[in-house]
Design a protein around this motif. Structure first.
Motif, PDB file in Angstrom:
ATOM      1  N   LYS A 168       0.837  -1.193   0.000  1.00 33.53           N
ATOM      2  CA  LYS A 168       0.000   0.000   0.000  1.00 33.53           C
ATOM      3  C   LYS A 168       0.880   1.254   0.000  1.00 33.53           C
ATOM      4  N   ALA A 169       1.933   1.237   0.819  1.00 30.54           N
ATOM      5  CA  ALA A 169       2.827   2.392   0.877  1.00 30.54           C
ATOM      6  C   ALA A 169       3.474   2.621  -0.489  1.00 30.54           C
ATOM      7  N   TYR A 170       3.861   1.523  -1.157  1.00 28.43           N
ATOM      8  CA  TYR A 170       4.458   1.615  -2.502  1.00 28.43           C
ATOM      9  C   TYR A 170       3.461   2.257  -3.462  1.00 28.43           C
ATOM     10  N   LEU A 171       2.216   1.754  -3.458  1.00 27.61           N
ATOM     11  CA  LEU A 171       1.195   2.270  -4.370  1.00 27.61           C
ATOM     12  C   LEU A 171       0.930   3.750  -4.108  1.00 27.61           C
ATOM     13  N   GLU A 172       0.853   4.106  -2.819  1.00 23.71           N
ATOM     14  CA  GLU A 172       0.563   5.505  -2.497  1.00 23.71           C
ATOM     15  C   GLU A 172       1.712   6.417  -2.923  1.00 23.71           C
ATOM     16  N   ILE A 183       1.788  13.834 -14.511  1.00 19.46           N
ATOM     17  CA  ILE A 183       1.644  13.068 -15.754  1.00 19.46           C
ATOM     18  C   ILE A 183       0.397  12.193 -15.730  1.00 19.46           C
ATOM     19  N   SER A 184      -0.309  12.176 -14.588  1.00 19.15           N
ATOM     20  CA  SER A 184      -1.540  11.384 -14.526  1.00 19.15           C
ATOM     21  C   SER A 184      -2.524  12.077 -13.610  1.00 19.15           C
ATOM     22  N   ASP A 185      -3.812  11.951 -13.955  1.00 17.62           N
ATOM     23  CA  ASP A 185      -4.832  12.546 -13.090  1.00 17.62           C
ATOM     24  C   ASP A 185      -5.009  11.745 -11.808  1.00 17.62           C
ATOM     25  N   CYS A 186      -4.607  10.486 -11.859  1.00 22.83           N
ATOM     26  CA  CYS A 186      -4.707   9.619 -10.674  1.00 22.83           C
ATOM     27  C   CYS A 186      -6.114   9.566 -10.117  1.00 22.83           C
ATOM     28  N   LYS A 187      -7.101   9.599 -10.973  1.00 26.02           N
ATOM     29  CA  LYS A 187      -8.474   9.500 -10.476  1.00 26.02           C
ATOM     30  C   LYS A 187      -8.856   8.028 -10.405  1.00 26.02           C
ATOM     31  N   MET A 188      -8.791   7.494  -9.175  1.00 27.04           N
ATOM     32  CA  MET A 188      -9.028   6.066  -8.991  1.00 27.04           C
ATOM     33  C   MET A 188     -10.421   5.669  -9.469  1.00 27.04           C
ATOM     34  N   CYS A 195      -3.951  -1.920 -10.920  1.00 24.38           N
ATOM     35  CA  CYS A 195      -2.767  -2.756 -10.773  1.00 24.38           C
ATOM     36  C   CYS A 195      -3.049  -4.241 -10.848  1.00 24.38           C
ATOM     37  N   ASP A 196      -2.023  -4.957 -11.278  1.00 19.27           N
ATOM     38  CA  ASP A 196      -2.024  -6.418 -11.242  1.00 19.27           C
ATOM     39  C   ASP A 196      -1.082  -6.791 -10.105  1.00 19.27           C
ATOM     40  N   GLU A 213      -1.267 -14.491  -9.889  1.00 20.60           N
ATOM     41  CA  GLU A 213      -1.467 -13.101 -10.278  1.00 20.60           C
ATOM     42  C   GLU A 213      -2.941 -12.738 -10.188  1.00 20.60           C
ATOM     43  N   MET A 214      -3.217 -11.566  -9.635  1.00 17.65           N
ATOM     44  CA  MET A 214      -4.592 -11.053  -9.639  1.00 17.65           C
ATOM     45  C   MET A 214      -4.647  -9.841 -10.544  1.00 17.65           C
ATOM     46  N   LYS A 215      -5.630  -9.832 -11.441  1.00 17.62           N
ATOM     47  CA  LYS A 215      -5.708  -8.802 -12.488  1.00 17.62           C
ATOM     48  C   LYS A 215      -6.640  -7.671 -12.091  1.00 17.62           C
ATOM     49  N   ASN A 216      -6.268  -6.470 -12.546  1.00 13.14           N
ATOM     50  CA  ASN A 216      -7.184  -5.335 -12.524  1.00 13.14           C
ATOM     51  C   ASN A 216      -7.790  -4.976 -11.192  1.00 13.14           C
ATOM     52  N   VAL A 217      -6.933  -4.742 -10.203  1.00 17.49           N
ATOM     53  CA  VAL A 217      -7.421  -4.269  -8.915  1.00 17.49           C
ATOM     54  C   VAL A 217      -7.447  -2.744  -8.996  1.00 17.49           C
ATOM     55  N   ASN A 218      -8.603  -2.172  -8.677  1.00 22.92           N
ATOM     56  CA  ASN A 218      -8.815  -0.753  -8.987  1.00 22.92           C
ATOM     57  C   ASN A 218      -8.599   0.229  -7.848  1.00 22.92           C
ATOM     58  N   THR A 219      -8.520  -0.262  -6.600  1.00 19.71           N
ATOM     59  CA  THR A 219      -8.300   0.669  -5.496  1.00 19.71           C
ATOM     60  C   THR A 219      -7.163   0.144  -4.626  1.00 19.71           C
ATOM     61  N   PHE A 220      -6.532   1.052  -3.858  1.00 24.19           N
ATOM     62  CA  PHE A 220      -5.430   0.636  -2.997  1.00 24.19           C
ATOM     63  C   PHE A 220      -5.953  -0.191  -1.825  1.00 24.19           C
ATOM     64  N   SER A 221      -7.128   0.184  -1.312  1.00 24.44           N
ATOM     65  CA  SER A 221      -7.669  -0.609  -0.205  1.00 24.44           C
ATOM     66  C   SER A 221      -8.067  -1.995  -0.735  1.00 24.44           C
ATOM     67  N   GLY A 222      -8.553  -2.027  -1.977  1.00 22.66           N
ATOM     68  CA  GLY A 222      -8.862  -3.311  -2.617  1.00 22.66           C
ATOM     69  C   GLY A 222      -7.595  -4.152  -2.756  1.00 22.66           C
ATOM     70  N   ALA A 223      -6.484  -3.479  -3.066  1.00 24.97           N
ATOM     71  CA  ALA A 223      -5.216  -4.197  -3.212  1.00 24.97           C
ATOM     72  C   ALA A 223      -4.818  -4.845  -1.888  1.00 24.97           C
ATOM     73  N   VAL A 224      -4.994  -4.111  -0.805  1.00 23.05           N
ATOM     74  CA  VAL A 224      -4.667  -4.657   0.517  1.00 23.05           C
ATOM     75  C   VAL A 224      -5.525  -5.896   0.793  1.00 23.05           C
ATOM     76  N   ARG A 225      -6.823  -5.764   0.550  1.00 20.25           N
ATOM     77  CA  ARG A 225      -7.730  -6.896   0.793  1.00 20.25           C
ATOM     78  C   ARG A 225      -7.363  -8.075  -0.105  1.00 20.25           C
ATOM     79  N   ALA A 226      -7.059  -7.766  -1.355  1.00 17.76           N
ATOM     80  CA  ALA A 226      -6.741  -8.837  -2.309  1.00 17.76           C
ATOM     81  C   ALA A 226      -5.470  -9.584  -1.882  1.00 17.76           C
ATOM     82  N   ILE A 227      -4.477  -8.839  -1.423  1.00 16.78           N
ATOM     83  CA  ILE A 227      -3.215  -9.461  -1.004  1.00 16.78           C
ATOM     84  C   ILE A 227      -3.445 -10.348   0.224  1.00 16.78           C
ATOM     85  N   GLU A 228      -4.147  -9.786   1.209  1.00 17.51           N
ATOM     86  CA  GLU A 228      -4.421 -10.553   2.437  1.00 17.51           C
ATOM     87  C   GLU A 228      -5.187 -11.831   2.101  1.00 17.51           C
TER      88      GLU A 228
END
Lengths: 479, 488
Positions: A168-172, A183-188, A195-196, A213-228
């Motif tokens: 999460k820290a990396y993504l943020e 260079i990006s609007d970063c509108k989640m 991210c994959d 591999e998990m494809k197309n995770v759209n939010t950082f909190s989703g990424a945390v949940r997906a990893i766990e």
């Protein structure tokens, strides 16, 4: 049994160039379905791509920000697969020679400002695909090609992260850098960062496990949940005596689960080969260095500076540097040099942020300027107004052109520091609360807070609490 | 001589002198189409309305005394893989049987700006894959010299319409010989330009790194004038070269004095028909008498060229043709169960056998585990061939070879033998592999009465030199013309 997890991330970020990567269509989100596309981005027969040079520049900037080696010569390749949202049936991407390689990112891992270095394998440019739409009035699927040809960079990390918090820290940090270099609007919510995630688990000291591999995770909190979830799933399989197979899984954030998409045997053979319609990308050394010089101070450097030269705690520095607009506003405030830095931070992260959050606005949407905010804070510091009155002033100046002085005058918020005017109030409060005087004299000195409060009430909030405190103490002693 | 038989240069002269009108020229071609098209079948679409409208515009310009381009009012056939806005562009495939592009290819814009009259869309081998024009979904084009024979391919309709007098000029595309081979089979002049000199924007891609649009005509000057119109840098095509081009047609010297002609022994081997060998050697002798010298050169990798060509071109084709999936335009199968089924049925029914063969070949050579053994090695061979040409051109100015090892073959003769069909390209593919320009000019007829082609190959961007030498040879032959059976 103890397990260690290992995480690698592939972040896709949409770039905010004015036009698409291979044609002149506008690069904009939210246009009417199939209105932002042309024969080129919809891959009509005979049309050809031409590379938008801005995309290369943006990617090189990100490469510099992530300490990458920039390849002066790189090439574009075709990634072939069939899907209705991919009108050419291949995506133009970069395969064996990406624009940027071998970088790293230092990610803050604790409140003391300690960092961990995450390797960045590569950054390459590619085009986005369209979107499938499903409409109940129509049995099949519909395709919206507006997103076709929107420029993307893909940032691939090394498998250097070992907890969802690190990921999460990396993504943020990546998001914050994208915003800093603009260079990006970063509108989640618009899917501008996706991210994959690759996850594996192993026992400490043993070699890395097989990854999924998990494809197309759209939010950082989703990424945390997906990893766990995925780490837990793999551990359960291993604990039950099973084996992890390399596979691609689809994360369903609503269900909080992932599902098998395809196994390694079924994985696509993308048949990459050099894109014959485009030339190799050649960037001269001078341009590579110029792009590096154009980089602004990056969030991590800024955070460190805020802690070191402003003496701010990590908590403040971290929040202030979160996005470049907030940091720039803060620094302009500090430059006014008419109030305490810590007070600026408190107001920005406190009441200002609260109001912005309530109204879902950003600083740029308001009438607040560094002058107005620091003038207001200075009024408090000088004792002209109370902190409570300051909050009232902020509510006014944030949405109007008025200066703090005007608001103070109009609303009669100036603090009364005149002992003569306040003495009468103190006297009447003390007369009405003889028990408090007794308590105070008996050693319960904290009743003074109550007495100040009563005086503030009588003065309609305008009494200077410091002056009041002094007067109360003096009068009690005289009693 | 009727209007349809004349060269663009003489028709242009007549227009300028007001000896005829543009509408008369177009009508003459349309009448010839009416007479011969049923027998020859050059066109997928005849653009009568579009052509007459343009011809009328040209006549108005003449009446107004405006300056005319050398192509103004000249009927031109356009191969059906070159996009024409509002006019069917099928690539002679069922897959695009109903495809009307909403845009013009850059070369079509250039033709229209030069006031050329687009008279029809020429039949071709499906997606330009073939050497005989027999893989077209719509019809088999016949050779105007003898309708039992193929016109060559893949630009068969472009060559036959020029040879039959149905058009004065035509555009073809050449990926491995697709302009030069039919030009030689039909006895006309055809130029495969330097890769990057003509924009590919709007040319439905077969093999992007080899494809090049080029002109066909009945005289070297006409071909040069058409080339002058279509060449040039196009910002819409990243592979188009950034450079300036000359006028070509008006600068043809028709002299070969002091020219060093390279003769590569690899192109005069056992596979080449003796009649063709001697016709080409005779032609070289004629040029030597005009002051040219001959030099023996060697292109030792020629034997591997055909394999390299089929690997590279099929690999690119497998990717280029993947977009024809039934989702957006063109043919879509009926009665499919799901998305995959729709893809499979559409592509199985929409493509012909030859196209499917190349897609499968291309998919195979790009597959993981095979890429290095095939595609990568073919690309290495490509570099080697280009290098050998560069070495040869350090010893000579031009290289002369037969355009094809045989004259036109009979319709149906090679359809069941793809390898024999592919062999027709043996003399032409190396030129595409090396990105060079080459021109095919008629150099006599064989005992079967069919024309023989002489190929002149030059270094990159040496088109003017090719026109000079081809123009000299044309003078020596006394000019070329409409096929004997097609004359008025």
């Amino acid at each position: 049994m103890n397990y260690e997890m290992t995480i690698g991330l592939e972040v896709h970020a949409e770039l905010n160039t004015a036009t698409k990567i291979y044609c002149g269509c506008k690069n904009a989100f939210g246009a009417e379905v199939n209105s932002n596309c042309c024969p080129i981005c919809t891959g009509m027969p005979g049309t050809l791509p031409t590379l938008n040079e801005k995309v290369v520049e943006y990617a090189v900037k990100m490469g510099h920000a992530l300490n990458c080696k920039i390849n002066p010569v790189s090439k574009q390749d075709r990634k072939n697969y069939f899907y209705p949202d991919l009108p050419k049936a291949y995506q133009i991407s970069q395969f064996d020679i990406p624009l940027c390689e071998n970088g790293y990112l230092d990610v803050m891992v604790d409140e003391k400002g300690n960092t961990k270095r995450i390797g960045v394998t590569r950054i390459h440019i590619e085009e986005d695909a369209g979107k499938l739409l499903h409409d109940e009035s129509f049995a099949g699927s519909l395709v919206d090609f507006n997103r076709c040809g929107v420029p993307l960079i893909e940032i691939v990390s090394e498998p250097d992260m070992h907890s969802s918090a690190e990921a999460k820290a990396y993504l943020e940090t990546i998001k914050s850098i994208l915003q800093y270099i603009d260079i990006s609007d970063c509108k989640m919510q618009e899917g501008s960062i996706r991210c994959d995630i690759n996850v594996s688990v192993c026992r400490p000291g043993e070699p890395m496990g097989t990854r999924c591999e998990m494809k197309n995770v759209n939010t950082f909190s989703g990424a945390v949940r997906a990893i766990e979830y995925e780490a837990k799933r793999q551990i359960e399989v291993l604990e039950a005596g099973g084996v992890i197979h390399q596979e691609t899984r689809r994360w369903d954030d609503a269900k909080g689960q992932n599902f098998l998409l395809r196994s390694k045997e079924d994985s696509h053979d993308y048949r990459y080969f050099p894109e014959p319609d485009l030339l190799t990308i050649v960037i001269d050394e001078e341009k590579i260095w110029r792009l590096k010089d154009e980089l602004p101070e990056l969030p991590n450097q800024k955070l460190k500076r805020y802690m070191e030269s402003y003496g701010l705690p990590h908590f403040d520095a971290n929040l202030l540097t979160e996005n470049p607009d907030k940091a720039a506003f803060f620094e302009s405030c500090v430059d006014k040099n008419n109030c305490k830095t810590k007070n600026i931070s408190n107001w920005l992260l406190g009441d200002v942020s609260r109001i912005l959050n309530e109204k879902n606005l950003s600083l740029a949407d308001t009438a607040l300027t560094p002058e107005k905010l620091t003038d207001m804070i200075a009024l408090i510091e000088k004792g002209t107004i109370s902190v409570t009155a300051g909050k009232t002033v902020l509510e006014e100046i944030i949405f109007s052109e008025k200066t703090p002085e005007q608001v103070v005058k109009e609303k009669g918020l100036a603090q009364i520091s005149d002992t003569g005017a306040l003495a009468a109030i103190v006297q009447s409060v003390l007369e009405a609360n003889p028990k408090s005087i007794a308590d105070y004299k008996g050693g319960k000195t904290n009743v003074i807070g109550f007495l100040i409060g009563q005086c503030m009430r009588q003065s309609k909030g305008q009494g200077n609490p410091a002056v009041l405190k002094e007067l109360i103490e003096k009068q009690i002693e005289n009693c | 001589m009727e209007l349809f038989e004349m060269t663009a240069a003489s028709l242009s002269e007549k227009l300028r002198k007001k000896e005829c009108s543009a509408v008369e020229i177009t009508r003459s071609a349309l009448t010839q189409i009416e007479k011969k098209e049923e027998q020859i079948g050059s066109f997928v679409t005849v653009c009568e309305e579009r052509a007459l409208k343009k011809a009328e515009e040209v006549d108005k310009k003449i009446a107004a005394g405006e300056q005319l381009s050398p192509l103004a009012g000249i009927p031109v056939g356009v191969k059906d893989n070159i996009c024409t806005e509002g006019t069917l562009t099928t690539c002679s495939s069922k897959m695009l049987y109903n495809f009307v592009p909403p845009y013009n290819a850059t070369v079509v814009d250039k033709l229209e700006n030069a006031d050329a009259v687009i008279i029809g869309k020429c039949n071709m081998d499906e997606f330009a894959m073939g050497s005989s024009c027999e893989t077209s979904y719509f019809k088999k084009t016949k050779n105007p010299w003898n309708p039992d024979y193929v016109p060559g391919g893949s630009s068969g309709g472009s060559a036959s319409c020029v040879s039959a007098g149905e058009a004065v000029l035509a555009l073809g595309s050449d990926t491995g010989g697709s302009i030069r081979l039919p030009a030689s089979y039909c006895g006309v002049v055809g130029l495969k330009p330097t890769y990057g000199s003509v924009s590919r924007y709007g040319l439905v891609a077969f093999a992007s790194s080899l494809d090049q649009i080029g002109p066909l005509g009945r005289s070297v000057e006409d071909v040069a004038n058409l080339y002058a119109v279509i060449c040039g840098r196009d910002p819409m095509d990243a592979t188009s070269a950034v450079r300036e081009y000359g006028a070509f047609g008006s600068q043809i010297s028709r002299s070969v004095k002091g020219l060093r002609i390279g003769i590569p022994k690899e192109y005069f081997g056992d596979g080449v028909d003796p009649e063709i060998k001697s016709a080409v050697m005779n032609s070289i002798d004629m040029l030597v008498k005009e002051g040219a010298e001959t030099v023996s050169v060697s292109l030792p990798s020629t034997d591997y060229a055909l394999s390299a060509y089929y690997i590279i071109s099929s690999a690119e084709a497998s990717s280029n043709l993947a977009r024809f999936d039934g989702v957006k335009y063109g043919y879509r199968a009926e009665g499919y169960a799901n998305l995959t089924d729709m893809y499979e049925k559409t592509r199985s029914e929409g493509f012909g056998d030859e196209v499917k063969r190349r897609i499968m070949l291309g998919t195979f050579v790009l597959s993981s585990g095979f890429y290095d053994a095939y595609y990568k090695r073919a690309k290495q061979m490509q570099q080697k061939i280009a290098q050998e040409y560069a070495e040869a051109f350090s010893q000579c100015d031009l290289i002369l070879t037969p355009t094809s090892p045989s004259t036109a073959f009979q319709i149906g003769e090679r359809t069941d033998d793809p390898l024999k069909m592919y062999a027709a390209d043996i003399c032409t593919v190396t030129v595409n592999i090396a990105g060079l320009p080459a021109i095919s000019v008629p150099c006599g007829t064989a005992s079967n009465g069919l024309p023989i082609g002489l190929q002149m190959i030059g270094p990159k961007f040496s088109e003017q030199l090719l026109f000079n030498a081809a123009g000299c040879f044309e003078n020596l032959c006394g000019g070329f013309g409409v096929a004997p059976a097609m004359r008025g």
